[in-house]
Design a protein around this motif. Sequence first.
Motif, PDB file in Angstrom:
ATOM      1  N   GLU A 139     -17.786   6.372 -16.808  1.00  0.00           N
ATOM      2  CA  GLU A 139     -16.493   5.756 -16.535  1.00  0.00           C
ATOM      3  C   GLU A 139     -15.534   6.708 -15.826  1.00  0.00           C
ATOM      4  OE1 GLU A 139     -16.515   6.966 -20.960  1.00  0.00           O
ATOM      5  OE2 GLU A 139     -17.874   6.018 -19.514  1.00  0.00           O
ATOM      6  N   GLN A 140     -15.871   8.003 -15.788  1.00  0.00           N
ATOM      7  CA  GLN A 140     -15.038   8.964 -15.074  1.00  0.00           C
ATOM      8  C   GLN A 140     -15.557   9.242 -13.665  1.00  0.00           C
ATOM      9  OE1 GLN A 140     -14.765  12.436 -17.593  1.00  0.00           O
ATOM     10  NE2 GLN A 140     -13.345  11.461 -19.010  1.00  0.00           N
ATOM     11  N   LEU A 141     -16.627   8.590 -13.268  1.00  0.00           N
ATOM     12  CA  LEU A 141     -17.206   8.772 -11.944  1.00  0.00           C
ATOM     13  C   LEU A 141     -16.751   7.628 -11.032  1.00  0.00           C
ATOM     14  CD1 LEU A 141     -20.802   9.809 -13.062  1.00  0.00           C
ATOM     15  CD2 LEU A 141     -19.047  11.306 -12.087  1.00  0.00           C
ATOM     16  N   LEU A 142     -16.048   7.970  -9.957  1.00  0.00           N
ATOM     17  CA  LEU A 142     -15.502   6.946  -9.073  1.00  0.00           C
ATOM     18  C   LEU A 142     -16.563   6.336  -8.166  1.00  0.00           C
ATOM     19  CD1 LEU A 142     -12.160   8.660  -8.047  1.00  0.00           C
ATOM     20  CD2 LEU A 142     -12.488   6.809  -9.695  1.00  0.00           C
ATOM     21  N   GLY A 143     -17.591   7.128  -7.814  1.00  0.00           N
ATOM     22  CA  GLY A 143     -18.620   6.595  -6.937  1.00  0.00           C
ATOM     23  C   GLY A 143     -19.440   7.701  -6.317  1.00  0.00           C
ATOM     24  N   VAL A 144     -20.384   7.291  -5.471  1.00  0.00           N
ATOM     25  CA  VAL A 144     -21.320   8.201  -4.825  1.00  0.00           C
ATOM     26  C   VAL A 144     -21.189   8.048  -3.310  1.00  0.00           C
ATOM     27  CG1 VAL A 144     -23.730   8.910  -4.619  1.00  0.00           C
ATOM     28  CG2 VAL A 144     -22.920   7.873  -6.759  1.00  0.00           C
ATOM     29  N   GLY A 145     -20.956   9.158  -2.623  1.00  0.00           N
ATOM     30  CA  GLY A 145     -20.933   9.155  -1.167  1.00  0.00           C
ATOM     31  C   GLY A 145     -22.153   9.893  -0.649  1.00  0.00           C
ATOM     32  N   ILE A 146     -22.902   9.265   0.254  1.00  0.00           N
ATOM     33  CA  ILE A 146     -24.148   9.857   0.741  1.00  0.00           C
ATOM     34  C   ILE A 146     -24.105   9.954   2.260  1.00  0.00           C
ATOM     35  CG2 ILE A 146     -26.656   9.728   0.749  1.00  0.00           C
ATOM     36  CD1 ILE A 146     -26.520   7.903  -1.676  1.00  0.00           C
ATOM     37  N   GLY A 147     -24.235  11.175   2.768  1.00  0.00           N
ATOM     38  CA  GLY A 147     -24.402  11.395   4.199  1.00  0.00           C
ATOM     39  C   GLY A 147     -25.877  11.564   4.497  1.00  0.00           C
ATOM     40  N   MET A 148     -26.400  10.815   5.459  1.00  0.00           N
ATOM     41  CA  MET A 148     -27.835  10.825   5.731  1.00  0.00           C
ATOM     42  C   MET A 148     -28.103  10.710   7.221  1.00  0.00           C
ATOM     43  SD  MET A 148     -28.726   6.947   4.365  1.00  0.00           S
ATOM     44  CE  MET A 148     -28.345   7.381   2.670  1.00  0.00           C
ATOM     45  N   PRO A 149     -29.220  11.277   7.683  1.00  0.00           N
ATOM     46  CA  PRO A 149     -29.556  11.139   9.105  1.00  0.00           C
ATOM     47  C   PRO A 149     -30.001   9.716   9.424  1.00  0.00           C
ATOM     48  CG  PRO A 149     -31.361  12.206   7.936  1.00  0.00           C
ATOM     49  CD  PRO A 149     -30.230  12.060   6.947  1.00  0.00           C
ATOM     50  N   GLY A 150     -30.015   9.392  10.699  1.00  0.00           N
ATOM     51  CA  GLY A 150     -30.501   8.076  11.106  1.00  0.00           C
ATOM     52  C   GLY A 150     -29.406   7.191  11.663  1.00  0.00           C
ATOM     53  N   PHE A 151     -29.816   5.990  12.105  1.00  0.00           N
ATOM     54  CA  PHE A 151     -28.880   4.984  12.600  1.00  0.00           C
ATOM     55  C   PHE A 151     -28.317   4.229  11.401  1.00  0.00           C
ATOM     56  CE2 PHE A 151     -31.429   5.657  16.439  1.00  0.00           C
ATOM     57  CZ  PHE A 151     -30.413   5.821  17.368  1.00  0.00           C
ATOM     58  N   VAL A 152     -27.126   4.627  10.983  1.00  0.00           N
ATOM     59  CA  VAL A 152     -26.507   4.091   9.776  1.00  0.00           C
ATOM     60  C   VAL A 152     -25.348   3.181  10.149  1.00  0.00           C
ATOM     61  CG1 VAL A 152     -25.324   4.651   7.619  1.00  0.00           C
ATOM     62  CG2 VAL A 152     -27.150   6.145   8.455  1.00  0.00           C
ATOM     63  N   ASN A 153     -25.350   1.987   9.582  1.00  0.00           N
ATOM     64  CA  ASN A 153     -24.211   1.083   9.696  1.00  0.00           C
ATOM     65  C   ASN A 153     -23.521   1.090   8.337  1.00  0.00           C
ATOM     66  OD1 ASN A 153     -22.564  -1.353   9.542  1.00  0.00           O
ATOM     67  ND2 ASN A 153     -23.504  -1.924  11.494  1.00  0.00           N
ATOM     68  N   ALA A 154     -22.397   1.795   8.254  1.00  0.00           N
ATOM     69  CA  ALA A 154     -21.728   1.981   6.974  1.00  0.00           C
ATOM     70  C   ALA A 154     -21.197   0.672   6.403  1.00  0.00           C
ATOM     71  CB  ALA A 154     -20.594   2.992   7.122  1.00  0.00           C
ATOM     72  N   GLU A 155     -20.691  -0.210   7.267  1.00  0.00           N
ATOM     73  CA  GLU A 155     -20.127  -1.473   6.788  1.00  0.00           C
ATOM     74  C   GLU A 155     -21.210  -2.371   6.197  1.00  0.00           C
ATOM     75  OE1 GLU A 155     -17.784  -3.392   9.699  1.00  0.00           O
ATOM     76  OE2 GLU A 155     -16.375  -1.729   9.945  1.00  0.00           O
ATOM     77  N   GLN A 156     -22.363  -2.432   6.848  1.00  0.00           N
ATOM     78  CA  GLN A 156     -23.465  -3.240   6.329  1.00  0.00           C
ATOM     79  C   GLN A 156     -24.256  -2.516   5.249  1.00  0.00           C
ATOM     80  OE1 GLN A 156     -25.848  -4.403   9.685  1.00  0.00           O
ATOM     81  NE2 GLN A 156     -24.180  -5.499  10.696  1.00  0.00           N
ATOM     82  N   GLY A 157     -24.083  -1.189   5.163  1.00  0.00           N
ATOM     83  CA  GLY A 157     -24.806  -0.408   4.172  1.00  0.00           C
ATOM     84  C   GLY A 157     -26.280  -0.275   4.489  1.00  0.00           C
ATOM     85  N   VAL A 158     -26.607  -0.146   5.784  1.00  0.00           N
ATOM     86  CA  VAL A 158     -28.005  -0.147   6.222  1.00  0.00           C
ATOM     87  C   VAL A 158     -28.309   1.138   6.978  1.00  0.00           C
ATOM     88  CG1 VAL A 158     -29.692  -1.306   7.691  1.00  0.00           C
ATOM     89  CG2 VAL A 158     -28.064  -2.660   6.374  1.00  0.00           C
ATOM     90  N   ASN A 159     -29.483   1.724   6.743  1.00  0.00           N
ATOM     91  CA  ASN A 159     -30.000   2.808   7.558  1.00  0.00           C
ATOM     92  C   ASN A 159     -31.254   2.283   8.245  1.00  0.00           C
ATOM     93  OD1 ASN A 159     -31.211   5.132   8.633  1.00  0.00           O
ATOM     94  ND2 ASN A 159     -30.478   6.442   6.964  1.00  0.00           N
ATOM     95  N   HIS A 160     -31.213   2.139   9.548  1.00  0.00           N
ATOM     96  CA  HIS A 160     -32.327   1.553  10.286  1.00  0.00           C
ATOM     97  C   HIS A 160     -33.435   2.556  10.591  1.00  0.00           C
ATOM     98  CE1 HIS A 160     -30.513  -2.379  10.892  1.00  0.00           C
ATOM     99  NE2 HIS A 160     -29.378  -1.771  11.190  1.00  0.00           N
ATOM    100  N   THR A 161     -33.240   3.816  10.213  1.00  0.00           N
ATOM    101  CA  THR A 161     -34.227   4.852  10.503  1.00  0.00           C
ATOM    102  C   THR A 161     -34.994   5.284   9.264  1.00  0.00           C
ATOM    103  OG1 THR A 161     -32.682   5.674  12.192  1.00  0.00           O
ATOM    104  CG2 THR A 161     -34.576   7.066  11.671  1.00  0.00           C
TER     105      THR A 161
END
Length: 235
Positions: A139-161
Motif C-alpha cells: 500500500e506504500q508503493l505507488l507503482g512500477v516504471g519500466i524503461g525498456m528497449p524496443g518500439f514501445v507505445n507507452a499509451e497503449q502499453g505495448v512493446n512491439h520488439t
Amino acid sequence: MTATIRKYHILRKEVIKQLYYSKMLTLTELSSLSHKSLPLITSAVNDLVRDGYVLEHGLAPSSGGRRPLTFSLNPQKQMYIIAVAMDQLVTRMVIYDLLNKPQNITYTLPLNLVEDTDALTKLVQFIKSNIALSGIPSEQLLGVGIGMPGFVNAEQGVNHTFLKSTDEKSLKDYLKKSIGLPVFIENDSSLIAFAELKFGIGKGYDDIMVINIGWGIGLGMIINGNLFKGHNGYA
C-alpha cells in the motif's frame, strides 16, 4: 466519483509530481508548471498540507517584494516508486522515496530479451521477489516504471520488439495484473532524455537530445519541454 472530484484528484497528483521533480516550489511556480489557476493550486496545496503529503518549507529568495512561501513533499510520508531499467542483456531495479532517494541496493538480473523465451516470467518474478525483500508494504508503493528497449507505445502499453508473449494484448496490463501494482512502460532512450530534463543536465532547457549508446544506439528527444514521439508514438 463525479467529474469534478476526479479532476481535483488529478490536480493533487499534478502538484505532487511537480514537487517530486523540483523538490521545492512556490504556489506561483506550481500554477505556472501545472497550467492551473493560482486559487485552484492554493486549494489543492492546502489540502495536501492538511493530509500530510506536503510541508511548508520556508520562504523563497526575494525578487523585490514579499518573499513567497515554498512547499516540498513530506519525507515522513512513506510512499515509494519502483524503477526498473532494462537493456537487451541486463535488468536493474531500485526503489525510491518521494524525495528521489534510493531505499535499497540496486537489484540486478541477467536477462537476455532476444534469446530467453521466459524473459517476461522472469521479469515479473524479479520485481515481485525484490519487493518482498524490501519489506515495504504494497500500500506504500505507488507503482512500477519500466524503461525498456524496443518500439514501445507507452499509451497503449505495448512493446512491439520484446516481451510480446502475453495473455493480454497490452504488456502494461499484463504486468499490472501479474505484479499487483500500477505499471508504466516507456522506451529506454526516451526515459533517459526525460530524466535528464527533470533531474540532470537538461533541467531548465526546452529542447534537448540524448544519445543512448549501449548494445545499440538510441536517441531521446525533448522538444518544447515535452518528450517527442512523433505522430505514431515511436519516434
